[in-house]
Design a protein around this motif. Structure first.
Motif, mmCIF file in Angstrom:
data_model
loop_
_atom_site.group_PDB
_atom_site.id
_atom_site.type_symbol
_atom_site.label_atom_id
_atom_site.label_comp_id
_atom_site.label_asym_id
_atom_site.label_seq_id
_atom_site.Cartn_x
_atom_site.Cartn_y
_atom_site.Cartn_z
ATOM 1 N N GLU A 126 0.829 -1.205 0.000
ATOM 2 C CA GLU A 126 0.000 0.000 0.000
ATOM 3 C C GLU A 126 0.866 1.258 0.000
ATOM 4 N N ILE A 127 1.976 1.221 0.710
ATOM 5 C CA ILE A 127 2.917 2.342 0.704
ATOM 6 C C ILE A 127 3.473 2.566 -0.699
ATOM 7 N N LEU A 128 3.719 1.492 -1.430
ATOM 8 C CA LEU A 128 4.223 1.607 -2.796
ATOM 9 C C LEU A 128 3.156 2.136 -3.750
ATOM 10 N N ARG A 129 1.891 1.803 -3.481
ATOM 11 C CA ARG A 129 0.799 2.226 -4.363
ATOM 12 C C ARG A 129 0.334 3.652 -4.135
ATOM 13 N N ALA A 130 0.251 4.055 -2.869
ATOM 14 C CA ALA A 130 -0.602 5.174 -2.476
ATOM 15 C C ALA A 130 -0.147 6.591 -2.839
ATOM 16 N N PRO A 131 1.163 6.909 -2.880
ATOM 17 C CA PRO A 131 1.522 8.314 -3.109
ATOM 18 C C PRO A 131 0.976 8.855 -4.430
ATOM 19 N N GLY A 132 0.383 10.041 -4.373
ATOM 20 C CA GLY A 132 -0.075 10.705 -5.594
ATOM 21 C C GLY A 132 1.078 11.457 -6.234
ATOM 22 N N LYS A 133 1.284 11.249 -7.514
ATOM 23 C CA LYS A 133 2.399 11.882 -8.221
ATOM 24 C C LYS A 133 1.872 12.563 -9.476
ATOM 25 N N GLY A 134 2.643 13.513 -9.987
ATOM 26 C CA GLY A 134 2.183 14.240 -11.156
ATOM 27 C C GLY A 134 3.238 14.476 -12.209
ATOM 28 N N GLY A 135 4.249 13.580 -12.244
ATOM 29 C CA GLY A 135 5.356 13.798 -13.159
ATOM 30 C C GLY A 135 5.242 13.147 -14.515
ATOM 31 N N GLY A 136 4.211 12.313 -14.728
ATOM 32 C CA GLY A 136 4.019 11.713 -16.043
ATOM 33 C C GLY A 136 4.327 10.246 -16.142
ATOM 34 N N GLY A 137 5.101 9.705 -15.204
ATOM 35 C CA GLY A 137 5.333 8.265 -15.219
ATOM 36 C C GLY A 137 6.487 7.830 -16.093
ATOM 37 N N ILE A 138 6.326 6.707 -16.777
ATOM 38 C CA ILE A 138 7.411 6.001 -17.473
ATOM 39 C C ILE A 138 7.372 6.312 -18.962
ATOM 40 N N PRO A 139 8.471 6.833 -19.537
ATOM 41 C CA PRO A 139 8.473 7.171 -20.970
ATOM 42 C C PRO A 139 8.739 5.960 -21.855
ATOM 43 N N ARG A 140 8.012 5.887 -22.946
ATOM 44 C CA ARG A 140 8.215 4.873 -23.979
ATOM 45 C C ARG A 140 8.001 5.529 -25.346
#
Length: 389
Positions: free
Chosen positions: A266-280
């Protein structure tokens, strides 16, 4: 008007309002990256999970000099690898590294991680209050562990931490390139030392592997050094903040230590982030929800947004350590699933298990609104985490 990354985040841990609004509209969105290039942002859990393991996407680009960039970091800001051989190269890299992160090896390391954590918490207990938990635990523990695993001298931590932070710079490409260069040169030094005096560590075992040259070993080792501590530092800090701002969950874990494995997920899931994630990059045309992503387009797979998709995780903004959150996408999915995930999980379990046991009355020493998040490096994270007990 096209939306541009990163999304403003007024309070740590909370999903940015703009990202929440976009996610409510659908799973795919046209955006601009922080350097102004066009990209696609994928926010739905099912879509992100599928595309993370989709061979039609990769980290390479047929024309890397003209490809859209997600940032200025030389590590992840643009294309990586050879477009013609990326899949084979990646398969070979995983084959070389996987044996060093097996469940058995991680279990064998646990006692040592427990001892290192105990020593850091002994030191914390003797410090004046309030104290920065980031500098007391979240930063040194992952560095100690990855140094032990790789055979890197801990006394060199200030040097290589400076270089990894430079390499992760998302605003200054020259600084990022210089950091990577310094880190690689340091890796070459370590390989030369291990050739002369091997030890029971990953770099020494790589040196004993047939078909691996010194430069490749240096590159692989420094990639592990970077990834093996940067992300864990962030997760330890954010995880502590989650528990400290949810005292009911802190006390639940204190009362039932058997919940630690679920709590870490849950600690790994829960933080809200806004950077865009993983580029592909799309290697062929891809149709998603009636939208065509063209070959060569930059695609941002927002695993943070996916982890807050209510279709996958009911009441996603609540923090519940009893939640079965093991399906989160923080470590990726499929063929590119993070090799170091078992190590990260073990570090988090040990750290939070001991922290709550040793400091049951720990509390945040400042209002959460006063905490600052880093916006200059790839991994982000808290600048500091003042606590009292």
């Amino acid at each position: 008007m096209t939306t541009q990354l990163p999304f403003p985040q007024t309070v740590p841990l909370q999903v940015p309002l703009l990202l929440r609004a976009l996610s409510a509209q659908g799973a795919i969105h046209r955006i601009r990256t922080q350097v102004g290039d066009d990209a696609w942002l994928i926010t739905g859990y099912d879509e992100v999970r599928q595309l993370l393991d989709d061979d039609r996407l990769g980290r390479s680009h047929p024309e890397p000099q003209t490809a859209a960039r997600s940032g200025e970091s030389a590590l992840f800001g643009g294309p990586l690898g050879n477009y013609d051989t990326e899949k084979a190269d990646h398969t070979r890299m995983r084959r070389l590294l996987q044996p060093h992160f097996t469940p058995g090896r991680i279990r064998a390391l646990r006692n040592r991680v427990e001892a290192l954590t105990g020593t850091l918490l002994d030191d914390l207990a003797g410090q004046a209050q309030p104290c920065d938990l980031n500098s007391a635990l979240a930063l040194p523990l992952p560095i100690l562990v990855i140094c032990e695993l790789l055979g890197v001298p801990y006394e060199d931590r200030t040097r290589f931490r400076t270089w990894t932070q430079a390499a992760a710079d998302i605003h200054d490409r020259t600084r990022s390139e210089q950091g990577i260069g310094e880190l690689f040169a340091y890796g070459q030094e370590l390989v030369a030392r291990k050739r002369h005096t091997p030890g029971p560590d990953v770099i020494s075992r790589l040196c004993a592997t047939d078909g691996l040259g010194d430069d490749e070993i240096a590159m692989l080792s420094m990639a592990l050094l970077f990834a093996g501590h940067e992300t864990s530092v962030v997760q330890l800090g954010l995880g502590a903040l989650l528990l400290l701002t949810h005292p009911d969950q802190w006390q639940a874990l204190r009362g039932n230590p058997a919940l630690i494995a679920d709590a870490v997920e849950e600690i790994l899931r829960a933080p809200g982030k806004g950077g865009g994630g993983i580029p592909r990059y799309a290697h062929t045309n891809i149709d998603i929800d009636g939208v065509t992503i063209k070959a060569g387009d930059l695609v941002m797979l927002d695993n943070g947004a996916a982890n807050h998709d209510a279709a996958a995780f009911p009441d996603p903004d609540s923090f519940d350590i009893a939640r079965r959150a093991a399906g989160h996408l923080t470590f990726g999915q499929g063929a590119r699933y993070c090799i170091g995930a078992p190590l990260a999980r073990m570090e988090l379990q040990v750290a939070f298990g001991q922290l709550i046991s040793r400091f049951p009355a720990m509390r945040l020493a400042v209002p959460i609104e006063e905490l600052r998040m880093r916006s200059d490096v790839l991994t982000g994270g808290l600048v500091e985490l003042p606590v009292s007990w």
